[in-house]
Design an enzyme around this catalytic site. Structure first.
Site: not given
Length: 696
Positions: A548, A633, A668
């Protein structure tokens, strides 16, 4: 870059993405983006099908390139899975007359949520069978379990797409009926008023996924009639709703990186209006802790590392705040766990977490002692207000996750549960260290290390360096049974506590955000250089990993320190910073302005352009790279890593490999089951092991 000569890769042609030039013009700057079209699947544009085709081609290429590791991946999956106790029970917690816990069963991916009335010897009530509910779904997450004050009703939420858009359901625990009230597009938490009829929840914007409104729902009424009790006008703020531990207040919080605001409502009067506790002020954060006779306020007002203030229950404005615990420049106060007679205060000092116990009667304070050089301690599940027992969690790089119960009055403690590592685990076979790297501006950055005793510290050992470095999120040392598969094959694991987190206090965060963001990236590179200089590893055996915002870190490192790393794993990487931050229709963008800057402002634009991985790709030899993402995501959209890889392919020189793996079912956080995610880790480990010539 050095290469391990014994590594053989298949002769397979990598996909080359089509180019469709797109011009970005702002602040007198023109940039041509050949891969902007990859946003089309997200935007439902004309090239949506071409996007899916490209992602499938990349997946096929990754599969072909790692074909010879498939049996090893399967072995790694089984090895990691074999360490997990499949049939297990969480530590029960007591609330309002019941003991609550979850349990897992052999062969099942999910869990059962259960309770027992009054005693752990009482009959079990199966409240939710998530294994059963998840059948038929590629992804399934249930969370936000919230029991009504009369213990009759359960609110819970479900996400089956992995975009963190939760639907709230209500179950009658006496009849087993799931009520027709179904509240879609929420953050996933429902809070009960004390009338057992009223629920408060956070509604999301269906496009930007921003938390915009706090809604009130009355059981049995149509969801379309739900009342908005709070609407956030500042799109840089996150909002949430909760309930005080003493059950007296419904609490709305609105918070950005830089300021916050709290609104309160008497939980006995759920139809009344919320009242602001203290209006928001620029650069001031605060949270509120209700006690029997006063409010405590944890705030950074004139206190960068936060201090604790207090005020009367009926006079909450700033002018009524007085000091309860003064600010300390060397200690960050991060949380307060309140009880009727005690406080448990979570702090950070010298980069380590600590717990202070404060007696509200005697006003005495003491600290818990843990006796390790690098560890993590944190308050556990403490839902009961009228108790003298504190639950806390403890872990380190060599200590499995543990839950203790600590008597705050007599200072005795009991280990309730420690994560069991099946197959035998001897913590004395591993060594953990804490060292400091002096980085380019003279700051000393902590690094936590773990390796198997006997590992060669002569520069020949493979080393995986991990960090995050954003949002003030601290990467504290913790145990991973999966990591043993790395350590047992000779890897050293290094956790770099770089600026952008809060490990060393609030200033550590301030010095790694906005116009200081380069400190984050330079710290990581300099920590890697220090590990090489100290003989832990060498550029031929040094690897980096981050996800991320940590994937952004990986992208920058690949650009500015390619020769220092033999391989990089970038998970769901935020690598197209400028384009994403310019597009307010992309989920969560405006919430991020206080972290990265607003590129509509010239200085912020050119600063983030100077480091954005996608903007700074150049013809050179890059490290071997594995990039992972999820089609659904909602935090970092799939098109960021896809564009990045496509552009890297046309620019990079040399023979390093570049692999993109897109999970077409997940978002995610990856897979939702408790075992499926191990396949992702097995893929990552197989990539590292192949680069090291390790095949078993």
């Amino acid at each position: 870059m050095q290469d391990n000569k014994n590594v053989q890769w298949p002769e397979v042609s990598a996909p080359i993405a089509a180019t469709y030039p797109y011009k970005r013009q702002i602040h007198g700057d023109t940039v041509v983006d050949n891969y902007y079209w990859m946003i089309d699947y997200f935007k439902k544009g004309p090239r949506s099908e071409a996007v899916i085709n490209y992602l499938n081609e990349e997946n096929a290429y990754t599969t072909a390139m790692l074909k010879d590791t498939e049996s090893f991946q399967e072995d790694l999956f089984r090895e990691m899975k074999s360490r997990i106790k499949e049939k297990d029970v969480s530590v029960p917690y007591f609330k309002n007359g019941y003991y609550y816990y979850s349990r897992t069963e052999e062969g099942y991916q999910y869990f059962k949520f259960c309770r027992r009335k009054g005693s752990l010897d009482a009959d079990e009530e199966l409240l939710l069978d998530i294994d059963n509910l998840a059948e038929g779904y590629a992804y399934y997450t249930a969370k936000g379990f919230s029991i009504s004050p009369d213990n009759r009703l359960l609110a819970f939420s479900v996400d089956t797409v992995s975009r963190r858009e939760y639907t709230i359901y209500i179950k009658n625990l006496e009849s087993g009926e799931i009520y027709p009230d179904r509240i879609a597009n929420t953050e996933g938490t429902a809070i009960w008023g004390n009338d057992n009829q009223t629920l408060f929840y956070t509604a999301k914007n269906p496009v930007t996924l921003l938390s915009e409104k706090i809604m009130r729902h009355s059981l049995g009424t149509d969801v379309s009639a739900d009342v908005c009790v709070y609407e956030e006008r500042d799109n840089t703020n996150y909002i949430a709703v909760g309930k005080s531990k003493n059950g007296k207040y419904i609490i709305i919080s609105s918070e950005s990186t830089l300021s916050s605001e709290i609104w309160l409502l008497d939980a006995d009067l759920p139809n009344d209006d919320f009242k602001v506790f203290q209006p928001r002020r620029n650069d001031v954060l605060y949270t509120v802790v209700p006690l029997e006779d006063r409010f405590l306020i944890l705030t950074n007002d004139e206190a960068i590392n936060f201090r604790v203030m207090q005020c009367p229950l009926d006079k909450t404005g700033l002018e009524h705040w007085t000091t309860f615990l003064a600010h300390r420049p060397d200690v960050l106060v991060s949380d307060i766990e309140e009880f009727k007679s005690f406080l448990a205060i979570a702090e950070r000092k010298d980069g380590l977490t600590q717990l202070a116990i404060y007696n509200l009667g005697s006003q005495e304070q003491h600290y818990l002692d843990f006796g390790e050089v690098a560890y993590t301690v944190y308050p556990g599940i403490n839902v009961e207000y009228n108790t003298e027992s504190l639950r806390y969690g403890y872990t380190s790089l060599v200590t499995p996750s543990s839950v203790y119960e600590y008597n705050m009055r007599d200072r005795s403690k009991v280990l309730l549960k420690q994560q069991e590592v099946l197959g035998g685990y001897d913590r004395t076979a591993y060594k953990t260290e804490r060292i400091y790297a002096s980085v380019r501006d003279g700051v000393k950055v902590p690094i936590s290390l773990v390796y198997k005793k006997g590992a060669k510290l002569d520069g020949t050992a493979p080393l995986l360096q991990y960090a995050y470095g954003s949002y003030g999120a601290s990467m504290d040392p913790s145990f991973s049974s999966n990591r043993l598969s790395l350590l047992d094959r000779g890897f050293i694991y290094a956790l770099a506590h770089i600026r952008g987190g809060e490990e060393m206090g609030r200033q550590w965060y301030e010095d790694g955000k906005m116009m200081h963001k380069m400190n984050t990236f330079n710290d990581f590179v300099d920590c890697g250089r220090h590990l090489i200089e100290q003989g832990y590893t060498s550029p031929a055996h040094l690897y980096a990993q981050g996800g991320s915002a940590g994937g952004l870190l990986m992208g920058v490192v690949a650009n500015i320190a390619a020769a220092q790393y033999h391989g990089i794993i970038a998970q769901v990487p935020f690598v197209d910073v400028v384009n994403t931050m310019l597009d307010e229709t992309i989920p969560l963008t405006t919430n991020e302005y206080d972290e990265w800057g607003n590129p509509n402002v010239s200085d912020a634009y050119f600063y983030m352009k100077s480091y954005s991985p996608y903007e700074n790709i150049e013809p050179k030899e890059y490290p071997n790279m594995l990039v992972t993402t999820g089609l659904h995501d909602s935090q970092v959209q799939y098109f960021e890593p896809a564009k990045w890889v496509a552009k890297l392919r046309t620019a990079k020189t040399g023979k390093s490999v570049l692999l993109l793996k897109t999970d077409m079912d997940y978002g995610h956080g990856g897979a939702s089951g408790r075992f499926d995610y191990l396949k992702e880790i097995a893929l990552e480990y197989a990539f590292l092991f192949k680069l090291e010539g390790i095949d078993h």
